[in-house]
Design an enzyme around this catalytic site. Sequence first.
Site, PDB file in Angstrom:
ATOM      1  N   CYS A  69       0.836  -1.211   0.000  1.00  0.00           N
ATOM      2  CA  CYS A  69       0.000   0.000   0.000  1.00  0.00           C
ATOM      3  C   CYS A  69       0.873   1.265   0.000  1.00  0.00           C
ATOM      4  O   CYS A  69       1.539   1.554   0.994  1.00  0.00           O
ATOM      5  CB  CYS A  69      -0.909  -0.040   1.236  1.00  0.00           C
ATOM      6  SG  CYS A  69      -1.740   1.511   1.604  1.00  0.00           S
ATOM      7  N   CYS A  72       0.100   3.733   2.787  1.00  0.00           N
ATOM      8  CA  CYS A  72       0.573   3.207   4.081  1.00  0.00           C
ATOM      9  C   CYS A  72       2.054   3.533   4.263  1.00  0.00           C
ATOM     10  O   CYS A  72       2.477   3.979   5.340  1.00  0.00           O
ATOM     11  CB  CYS A  72       0.398   1.695   4.153  1.00  0.00           C
ATOM     12  SG  CYS A  72      -1.307   1.139   4.096  1.00  0.00           S
TER      13      CYS A  72
END
Length: 145
Positions: A69, A72
């Site tokens: 991600c 993230c």
Amino acid sequence: MDESRILPCPRCLTLNRLPLARPAVEARCGKCALQLFGNGPFALDVAGFDRFLTRSELPLLVDFWASWCGPCLQMAPAYEAAVAQLEPQLQAAKVDIDAQAPLAQRYQIRSVPTLILFHRGREIARQSGAMGRSDIVDWVRGYLS
């Protein structure tokens, strides 16, 4: 009466009694000697998560994230900086949703990153999407005040 609070160690999960009269930033685990604060967010598996959720007397801030991600990975330094600013009012962890799929399922994590603030075994607040350091700090403090 000696007032204290119970905190699990991020490394060995040993429960530690921390007297409120002593500076929390100096607290060390009685078993492994790791500092209980100042090490940044720690990774939790299912067993560690359950121990922190049920036994810690401090709020627990959890970043549910994934290695694939982009947001993230982008938010990770901001999360670490926010945790450094928020400790010792809380403990902070990271849960890799791929490695710890049962936790992601239990908390119905549909997008990452997702921050969840827990206290005394209950979810207090949830926020999905990447945030900056000051946004994380403000969001958490809004629920802890």
